[in-house]
Design a protein around this motif. Structure first.
Motif, PDB file in Angstrom:
ATOM      1  N   PHE A   1      -0.063  -6.057  11.900  1.00  0.00           N
ATOM      2  CA  PHE A   1       1.284  -5.564  12.185  1.00  0.00           C
ATOM      3  C   PHE A   1       1.135  -4.670  13.412  1.00  0.00           C
ATOM      4  O   PHE A   1       0.583  -3.571  13.296  1.00  0.00           O
ATOM      5  CB  PHE A   1       1.861  -4.785  11.006  1.00  0.00           C
ATOM      6  CG  PHE A   1       2.082  -5.636   9.783  1.00  0.00           C
ATOM      7  CD1 PHE A   1       3.101  -6.578   9.754  1.00  0.00           C
ATOM      8  CD2 PHE A   1       1.264  -5.509   8.677  1.00  0.00           C
ATOM      9  CE1 PHE A   1       3.307  -7.372   8.641  1.00  0.00           C
ATOM     10  CE2 PHE A   1       1.458  -6.295   7.556  1.00  0.00           C
ATOM     11  CZ  PHE A   1       2.490  -7.229   7.532  1.00  0.00           C
TER      12      PHE A   1
ATOM     13  N   SER B   1      -4.192   2.073  -1.594  1.00  0.00           N
ATOM     14  CA  SER B   1      -2.909   1.853  -0.959  1.00  0.00           C
ATOM     15  C   SER B   1      -3.079   1.466   0.514  1.00  0.00           C
ATOM     16  O   SER B   1      -3.893   2.056   1.222  1.00  0.00           O
ATOM     17  CB  SER B   1      -2.112   3.155  -1.079  1.00  0.00           C
ATOM     18  OG  SER B   1      -0.835   2.960  -0.623  1.00  0.00           O
ATOM     19  N   GLY B   2      -2.341   0.466   0.934  1.00  0.00           N
ATOM     20  CA  GLY B   2      -2.318   0.108   2.354  1.00  0.00           C
ATOM     21  C   GLY B   2      -3.423  -0.822   2.794  1.00  0.00           C
ATOM     22  O   GLY B   2      -3.582  -1.077   3.986  1.00  0.00           O
ATOM     23  N   THR B   3      -4.196  -1.372   1.873  1.00  0.00           N
ATOM     24  CA  THR B   3      -5.303  -2.250   2.294  1.00  0.00           C
ATOM     25  C   THR B   3      -4.883  -3.713   2.426  1.00  0.00           C
ATOM     26  O   THR B   3      -5.696  -4.551   2.792  1.00  0.00           O
ATOM     27  CB  THR B   3      -6.500  -2.144   1.322  1.00  0.00           C
ATOM     28  OG1 THR B   3      -6.013  -2.193  -0.008  1.00  0.00           O
ATOM     29  CG2 THR B   3      -7.282  -0.877   1.554  1.00  0.00           C
ATOM     30  N   GLY B   4      -3.628  -4.021   2.095  1.00  0.00           N
ATOM     31  CA  GLY B   4      -3.143  -5.373   2.361  1.00  0.00           C
ATOM     32  C   GLY B   4      -2.938  -6.249   1.134  1.00  0.00           C
ATOM     33  O   GLY B   4      -2.776  -7.466   1.254  1.00  0.00           O
ATOM     34  N   LYS B   5      -2.893  -5.637  -0.048  1.00  0.00           N
ATOM     35  CA  LYS B   5      -2.740  -6.433  -1.282  1.00  0.00           C
ATOM     36  C   LYS B   5      -1.399  -7.172  -1.280  1.00  0.00           C
ATOM     37  O   LYS B   5      -1.341  -8.373  -1.518  1.00  0.00           O
ATOM     38  CB  LYS B   5      -2.854  -5.519  -2.525  1.00  0.00           C
ATOM     39  CG  LYS B   5      -4.155  -4.748  -2.589  1.00  0.00           C
ATOM     40  CD  LYS B   5      -4.224  -3.839  -3.786  1.00  0.00           C
ATOM     41  CE  LYS B   5      -3.185  -2.733  -3.807  1.00  0.00           C
ATOM     42  NZ  LYS B   5      -3.383  -1.718  -2.729  1.00  0.00           N
ATOM     43  N   SER B   6      -0.332  -6.418  -1.025  1.00  0.00           N
ATOM     44  CA  SER B   6       0.985  -7.071  -1.017  1.00  0.00           C
ATOM     45  C   SER B   6       1.075  -8.073   0.122  1.00  0.00           C
ATOM     46  O   SER B   6       1.701  -9.129  -0.019  1.00  0.00           O
ATOM     47  CB  SER B   6       2.102  -6.037  -0.844  1.00  0.00           C
ATOM     48  OG  SER B   6       2.026  -5.086  -1.861  1.00  0.00           O
ATOM     49  N   THR B   7       0.446  -7.739   1.236  1.00  0.00           N
ATOM     50  CA  THR B   7       0.516  -8.629   2.399  1.00  0.00           C
ATOM     51  C   THR B   7      -0.073  -9.993   2.064  1.00  0.00           C
ATOM     52  O   THR B   7       0.526 -11.031   2.363  1.00  0.00           O
ATOM     53  CB  THR B   7      -0.228  -7.987   3.595  1.00  0.00           C
ATOM     54  OG1 THR B   7       0.386  -6.734   3.870  1.00  0.00           O
ATOM     55  CG2 THR B   7      -0.160  -8.862   4.824  1.00  0.00           C
TER      56      THR B   7
ATOM     57  N   GLN C   1       7.119  -4.507  -6.123  1.00  0.00           N
ATOM     58  CA  GLN C   1       6.697  -3.235  -6.687  1.00  0.00           C
ATOM     59  C   GLN C   1       7.856  -2.348  -7.098  1.00  0.00           C
ATOM     60  O   GLN C   1       7.831  -1.687  -8.107  1.00  0.00           O
ATOM     61  CB  GLN C   1       5.887  -2.498  -5.630  1.00  0.00           C
ATOM     62  CG  GLN C   1       4.459  -2.400  -5.998  1.00  0.00           C
ATOM     63  CD  GLN C   1       3.646  -1.726  -4.932  1.00  0.00           C
ATOM     64  OE1 GLN C   1       2.831  -0.931  -5.288  1.00  0.00           O
ATOM     65  NE2 GLN C   1       3.829  -2.022  -3.672  1.00  0.00           N
TER      66      GLN C   1
HETATM   67  N1  LIG Z   1       6.435  -5.683   7.681  1.00  0.00           N
HETATM   68  C1  LIG Z   1       5.538  -4.753   8.029  1.00  0.00           C
HETATM   69  N2  LIG Z   1       5.597  -4.174   9.232  1.00  0.00           N
HETATM   70  C2  LIG Z   1       4.692  -3.260   9.628  1.00  0.00           C
HETATM   71  N3  LIG Z   1       3.675  -2.827   8.857  1.00  0.00           N
HETATM   72  C3  LIG Z   1       3.579  -3.362   7.631  1.00  0.00           C
HETATM   73  C4  LIG Z   1       4.495  -4.353   7.153  1.00  0.00           C
HETATM   74  N4  LIG Z   1       4.140  -4.720   5.896  1.00  0.00           N
HETATM   75  C5  LIG Z   1       3.055  -3.991   5.609  1.00  0.00           C
HETATM   76  N5  LIG Z   1       2.711  -3.184   6.636  1.00  0.00           N
HETATM   77  C6  LIG Z   1       1.570  -2.278   6.692  1.00  0.00           C
HETATM   78  O1  LIG Z   1       0.424  -3.037   6.323  1.00  0.00           O
HETATM   79  C7  LIG Z   1      -0.437  -2.257   5.520  1.00  0.00           C
HETATM   80  C8  LIG Z   1      -0.719  -3.002   4.224  1.00  0.00           C
HETATM   81  O2  LIG Z   1       0.467  -3.037   3.476  1.00  0.00           O
HETATM   82  P1  LIG Z   1       0.495  -3.633   2.012  1.00  0.00           P
HETATM   83  O3  LIG Z   1       1.874  -3.442   1.504  1.00  0.00           O
HETATM   84  O4  LIG Z   1      -0.058  -5.011   2.022  1.00  0.00           O
HETATM   85  O5  LIG Z   1      -0.532  -2.674   1.274  1.00  0.00           O
HETATM   86  P2  LIG Z   1      -0.937  -2.601  -0.262  1.00  0.00           P
HETATM   87  O6  LIG Z   1      -2.418  -2.746  -0.315  1.00  0.00           O
HETATM   88  O7  LIG Z   1      -0.136  -3.568  -1.042  1.00  0.00           O
HETATM   89  O8  LIG Z   1      -0.514  -1.097  -0.564  1.00  0.00           O
HETATM   90  P3  LIG Z   1       0.043  -0.413  -1.921  1.00  0.00           P
HETATM   91  O9  LIG Z   1      -1.103  -0.400  -2.880  1.00  0.00           O
HETATM   92  O10 LIG Z   1       0.419   0.973  -1.467  1.00  0.00           O
HETATM   93  O11 LIG Z   1       1.221  -1.212  -2.366  1.00  0.00           O
HETATM   94  C9  LIG Z   1       0.230  -0.896   5.348  1.00  0.00           C
HETATM   95  O12 LIG Z   1      -0.328  -0.024   6.292  1.00  0.00           O
HETATM   96  C10 LIG Z   1       1.681  -1.164   5.675  1.00  0.00           C
HETATM   97  O13 LIG Z   1       2.286  -0.038   6.235  1.00  0.00           O
END
Ligand SMILES: Nc1ncnc2c1ncn2[C@@H]1O[C@H](COP(=O)(O)OP(=O)(O)OP(=O)(O)O)[C@@H](O)[C@H]1O
Length: 256
Positions: free
Chosen positions: A98, A123-129, A171
């Motif tokens: 991103f 948090s923020g390591t990309g799981k949801s991504t 979430q």
């Molecule tokens: N659409 C987007 N635009 C910009 N940055 C994004 C976008 N989606 C996610 N990010 C960034 O990518 C990174 C990973 O996000 P993600 O939601 O995959 O994390 P996560 O591991 O699921 O976190 P959590 O455990 O907090 O839910 C974060 O830094 C987030 O800010």
């Protein structure tokens, strides 16, 4: 069954109470989770992200990330390679950034039929991504996602993927605060189908019971815990999945 985990984000076993894997929409049997069965598979566990110490200004170190993933190490460590006919989902060398933030760098893993897998990490390591990429809500910058061996090209419809539906529970649960649990779960049916109210009521109660939430139909979301809210959202997605033929085609199209 075992859990192997290293680094900061890993795939690990997941057990849900009532036979539904939200990230894949694949119904599964409780007994697949913790009871040994003849056809039970081990759970795939794999590191897919580096330790948080590797997160620098430019995101994860590509080397570390790639090093932590070795495809041959992910499946059944110490066991002979199995054939791939039962692989439902495969991520192959998936990259996603991103802006300047490099979130996923070469993520690869396979999820086989009957496996329940959780992705664990800070948090923020990309799981949801990675889940959004698997579900087709986000396109990877590089790499491929295969669903039942068929390459998923960016944001495409599930219609071509016969036999596999991907469901995603967000979430935040995204419940309507002013509606009761019953109204939230049955929302689409109340608003956009001709199903009689009594039938919706029974279906909602049955689905809530299936996710371990009996008797909460008349509560408001504010009266539920975070975990309960997520299960309400899960019940809503199950109802959507099981009753889509009854929803008005125009509305259904918009939702898809
Ligand atoms: N659409 C987007 N635009 C910009 N940055 C994004 C976008 N989606 C996610 N990010 C960034 O990518 C990174 C990973 O996000 P993600 O939601 O995959 O994390 P996560 O591991 O699921 O976190 P959590 O455990 O907090 O839910 C974060 O830094 C987030 O800010």
């Amino acid at each position: 069954m075992r859990l192997v985990s290293s680094g900061s984000m890993s795939l690990s076993p997941l057990c849900l109470p009532n036979g539904y894997a939200p990230s894949t929409g694949i119904p599964f049997n409780n007994s697949l989770c913790f009871k040994q069965r003849k056809d039970q598979r081990n759970i795939v566990c794999a590191c897919v992200a580096p330790p948080t110490s590797n997160i620098g200004r430019g995101g994860f170190s590509a080397n570390k990330f790639t090093d932590s993933y070795k495809p041959e190490k992910l499946s059944r460590i110490g066991e002979p390679e199995e054939e791939d006919s039962d692989v439902l989902i495969e991520c192959r060398n998936v990259y996603k950034s991103f802006g300047e933030k490099h979130i996923l760098r070469g993520v690869s893993f396979k999820i086989r039929h009957g496996e329940a897998v959780g992705i664990i990490g800070p948090s923020g390591t990309g799981k949801s991504t990675i889940l959004k990429i698997i579900a087709g809500l986000l396109a990877p910058d590089r790499g491929e996602v295969y669903i039942r061996g068929k390459k998923r090209d960016g944001l495409i419809s599930d219609e071509e993927m016969s036999g596999l539906r991907i469901g995603l529970v967000f979430q935040s649960a995204a419940l309507f605060d002013s509606l009761t649990v019953r109204e939230n779960v049955g929302f689409l049916l109340y608003e956009n189908s001709s199903m009689p109210e009594e039938q919706i009521k029974d279906l909602v109660a049955e689905t809530l019971a299936a996710v371990g939430l009996k008797g909460v139909e008349d509560r408001l979301p504010s009266e539920l815990s975070g975990g309960m809210k997520k299960r309400v959202a899960l019940a809503r997605s199950i109802i959507f999945d099981t009753t889509k033929e009854t929803i008005e085609p125009e509305v259904f199209k918009q939702l898809h």
